[in-house]
Design an enzyme around this catalytic site. Structure first.
Site, PDB file in Angstrom:
ATOM      1  N   ASP A 127       0.884  -1.174   0.000  1.00  0.00           N
ATOM      2  CA  ASP A 127       0.000   0.000   0.000  1.00  0.00           C
ATOM      3  C   ASP A 127       0.919   1.220   0.000  1.00  0.00           C
ATOM      4  O   ASP A 127       1.383   1.684   1.037  1.00  0.00           O
ATOM      5  CB  ASP A 127      -0.881  -0.025   1.246  1.00  0.00           C
ATOM      6  CG  ASP A 127      -1.878   1.126   1.241  1.00  0.00           C
ATOM      7  OD1 ASP A 127      -1.844   1.955   0.307  1.00  0.00           O
ATOM      8  OD2 ASP A 127      -2.678   1.193   2.191  1.00  0.00           O
ATOM      9  N   LEU A 128       1.179   1.778  -1.154  1.00  0.00           N
ATOM     10  CA  LEU A 128       2.403   2.515  -1.428  1.00  0.00           C
ATOM     11  C   LEU A 128       2.787   3.608  -0.429  1.00  0.00           C
ATOM     12  O   LEU A 128       3.905   3.634   0.063  1.00  0.00           O
ATOM     13  CB  LEU A 128       2.387   3.106  -2.847  1.00  0.00           C
ATOM     14  CG  LEU A 128       3.806   3.296  -3.365  1.00  0.00           C
ATOM     15  CD1 LEU A 128       4.567   2.002  -3.409  1.00  0.00           C
ATOM     16  CD2 LEU A 128       3.808   3.966  -4.710  1.00  0.00           C
ATOM     17  N   ASP A 129       1.890   4.527  -0.158  1.00  0.00           N
ATOM     18  CA  ASP A 129       2.293   5.655   0.688  1.00  0.00           C
ATOM     19  C   ASP A 129       1.975   5.426   2.149  1.00  0.00           C
ATOM     20  O   ASP A 129       1.971   6.360   2.941  1.00  0.00           O
ATOM     21  CB  ASP A 129       1.629   6.937   0.182  1.00  0.00           C
ATOM     22  CG  ASP A 129       2.250   7.379  -1.131  1.00  0.00           C
ATOM     23  OD1 ASP A 129       3.333   6.879  -1.462  1.00  0.00           O
ATOM     24  OD2 ASP A 129       1.651   8.213  -1.820  1.00  0.00           O
ATOM     25  N   ALA A 130       1.705   4.187   2.524  1.00  0.00           N
ATOM     26  CA  ALA A 130       1.276   3.917   3.886  1.00  0.00           C
ATOM     27  C   ALA A 130       2.282   3.093   4.673  1.00  0.00           C
ATOM     28  O   ALA A 130       1.949   2.514   5.690  1.00  0.00           O
ATOM     29  CB  ALA A 130      -0.081   3.215   3.846  1.00  0.00           C
ATOM     30  N   GLY A 131       3.532   3.043   4.225  1.00  0.00           N
ATOM     31  CA  GLY A 131       4.539   2.252   4.915  1.00  0.00           C
ATOM     32  C   GLY A 131       5.070   2.939   6.161  1.00  0.00           C
ATOM     33  O   GLY A 131       4.731   4.085   6.452  1.00  0.00           O
TER      34      GLY A 131
END
Lengths: 284, 284, 284, 284
Positions: A226-230
């Site tokens: 979940d790309l920008d949620a790391g």
């Protein structure tokens, strides 16, 4: 401190005696601890620690440290990583058209702010090739197209292996990296703009301008599916006002992205970042 | 975390095995360490640490902890302090005319941000008496005069003893406290404005305004004989511009002083501040 | 500057000669401009300005200024407000259980940071009544229930009229104010926490903690029907780390909310905030 | 906004009608004002303003603007400067050994953050020559020696004239520039570190570290005869802790110096800085 050090990053279900057991392991082998920092996450009932000691005078040869520590860690149910300070990490920087983070990272590497090499740049655009090659760095242009993305990512992965890359830095790489790729190569740091409140969708700077925000931010984090949620490594903000037009927001955002990404890369390379769950402990 | 804890603050000539020895002492007695942070000052060759553990399940009764730890500390040449988290510190706030820091501290104590009591206010002016007494706090008006300062300080010291005060907070107390007084009662935190560059002498806000500074600051520190040069606990700044007249600088400075002083007092009360030389380690 | 001033806040379709026409109006009547600030929003093709001049020596009596300026403003298609600096605004503060913003505003009003009176507190809880009344301020307890909200808001509105309130400050008032109410009384400033990234829904501090954010923020804005999406007046942030547990985030958030809300209220009372579209120009 | 603009920076004894007179001058000649900002320094009884208008449609040819405005300015006793937005300033950067500010400025100029050319680098050291010349910029190595400083400064001055330099940026140039030189070429911006409190004398970062400061800063200012005491253009700070060794302070200081110097240069080039007395108004 040219004396090389070893660093353990450990996360472990909380229990009595953890500090003592770990410290004894190092002391028994003649190690001098120079940094030890510990954190307990009471909600998660987790003990998290970073311990760094000088290898000079340490009785265990490097290759025996991991198996020896494993004998201690396993009964505790601990997850851990071992790093040596004289390891020179190999970084691949991925870019698109914007060059501000790229050149900032190259400059810092030259200024020896990082103990790292940057042997490889990958871009989905050709236009930074010439200037990058002036620095003696290989530049691979891999255009990304919807229909051939799987092959293109296979090509990227092969390059990472060929160049023995330890860390990928997405320095304003404007393509989505697939969950599949991240599963195969998880050590990826990304940078993106952040706002209070958040603006989802296209043209966030335009929307932030329309809303009249007084602060803009940038967040550096590990890439996840979940790309920008790391897990977040570092964040910072800068004040803006009605006088800042969209171009000014973008310019100020760039300054912020450079600094925040560089700090995150440096913290990672110094083995100061411990990831657990979807969050980090940064042992600064 | 209503479970009470013990905290050791230790500074010690650097040597191998310190973390192990200290951690073993706690583990051997059944203690569960919840915070451990360590710092090495390589220039000073000093090891500095803060260790906090839960008293619940700890085998040593409280009164035996200090003598038991002393047996370990002495051969190491360590200086150390032992604190218990359920100790309620008793604070005396000293003020002159300005009330912003005073009321902020009282509000925070009421809001339980501090584990402390505030039984005593001392002032060289009478005018805050009424409003302070509404909070049920004793207010002692001790005017300071050049010729009788020694007697007046003796009176102040007696009050500190009578009220069993642990910490004096100079919350914009505009009198110089003598080196003699500080030698007798050294646990004093002071707040003052700070500038880039510094302005020495009278009316610093006027001079900062004339110079057109873009930033003003505040510094909280322990009082020492050389009054504003003691170990720094906390600092912060705020942006200003040419639109800020002297009154605005003073108003913004007050906001800053409130926050910076409160943070310093809180860090001190949580036993997070270790002083050595003329500086501090703040184990945040 | 006890000399009273008049302030015009003007927004107007951009065209040549606006500054000249407005400045001439003031000069022709003998006014001395002390602040003039202007901004052009090129995207919106709007001219926005704030002009403040001394009333001393101004030839027009106060009551004639508005009609006289209207003759100039109408042909330009301008929207405008006229304010006098010696108007003492009457503020109603609405609170629930948390008192940090409430007491901060009261303290600042007493310290004359605001040219305002605070004659009325409205709360959906009874428990701050006693302490508020010590300050000589009326406290009205109006519990909010789903089924009777319309009547309760009618009661609130009546109080605002009865006390001749100019501005409502929602100082951690944890109830939704209906669109209908805001339509009837639109001068409402609200404060809320903000995060990078945003966390929607319940318990945002818990979720921010779980995500390991490194920064938390606060936003002060005018209330609109879409509650937290109104024009932003002021924002600020504070750094946090993994050491900050949820309680620490909340405590740091409170400190921020106090300062950000107070700045927004002050900017509003000084007639420095011009709203257009869903955004503000803050003429600092 | 490729439409070129003219900007007037004016300081003038305060009096009625100033805004009107200046705005009328522009309106009468058909100019469209896009930025107008004004400040009154009540202590100095000075009116200070910045007015920017579009030249497109302005009836006066460029070369007639200055004489025409002079007719208005002279009776008012005003000092003023006139600038055109399409003037491309020519910058000489002076450096010693450190390259962080130099490369940052070059990168920003290439990224078109500045409307400026950088045709000339002057250094008292030879070692950055090669890398600077890769950018196609001339590099002049002028060693500074006590006995020949006057001749060396004459040589520097000649280069500034030869290259038609408008602005000198001291980007960590570690030599003192003489009062005589500054009198002959006063448009010089300098950057230096700043501390709270200040540390006078050699090795300030070492002394700041010994004192345990929690914040370090940087100040960009115009050079004056009293070197570090000139009018401040921009300042900023960064937090540090006991974990930051001297090298870390220096590294963080460099990051700050880059950003603060770049902001100051940009504000100057946009004609947003008005100097009066020993201070500035920055019309942001």
């Amino acid at each position: 401190m040219t004396n090389p050090t070893a660093t353990l990053l450990i996360s472990c279900p909380d229990q009595r005696g953890l500090v003592a057991k770990i410290a004894n392991f190092i002391y028994a082998n003649g190690g001098n601890i120079i940094h030890a920092d510990q954190h307990t996450d009471f909600a998660a009932e987790l003990f998290l620690t970073r311990i760094e000691w000088q290898l000079d005078g340490f009785n265990l040869p490097r290759e025996f440290i991991a198996p020896a520590f494993n004998a201690i860690a396993q009964p505790l149910g601990a997850k851990w990583e071992l790093h040596f300070s004289d390891t020179v990490s190999r970084i691949a920087i991925w870019v698109s058209r914007q060059d501000h983070c790229l050149f900032d990272l190259i400059w810092r590497q030259r200024a020896q702010e990082f103990a790292a090499e940057i042997p490889l740049i990958i871009s989905n655009h050709p236009h930074l090739k010439e200037v990058v090659e002036q620095f003696g760095i290989d530049y691979h242009h891999i255009p990304i197209t919807k229909d051939h993305k799987a092959e293109q990512e296979a090509q990227q992965l092969e390059l990472l292996q060929q160049y023995k890359i330890d860390l990928v830095v997405l320095a304003k790489y404007m393509q989505i990296v697939s969950a599949d790729f991240i599963a195969k190569f998880p050590r990826i740091i990304n940078i993106h703009h952040s706002f209070l409140p958040a603006f989802v969708g296209a043209n966030p700077y335009h929307r932030a301008s329309e809303r009249g925000v007084k602060i803009i931010g940038a967040t550096a984090h590990y890439a996840t599916a979940d790309l920008d949620a790391g897990p977040i490594i570092e964040q910072d903000v800068v004040r803006v006002s009605h006088r800042d037009e969209v171009d000014d927001l973008i310019r100020k955002g760039k300054d912020l992205e450079r600094v925040v990404l560089a700090r995150a890369v440096r913290l990672h390379l110094q083995n100061r970042v411990l990831v657990y769950g979807n969050r980090t402990v940064v042992f600064e």
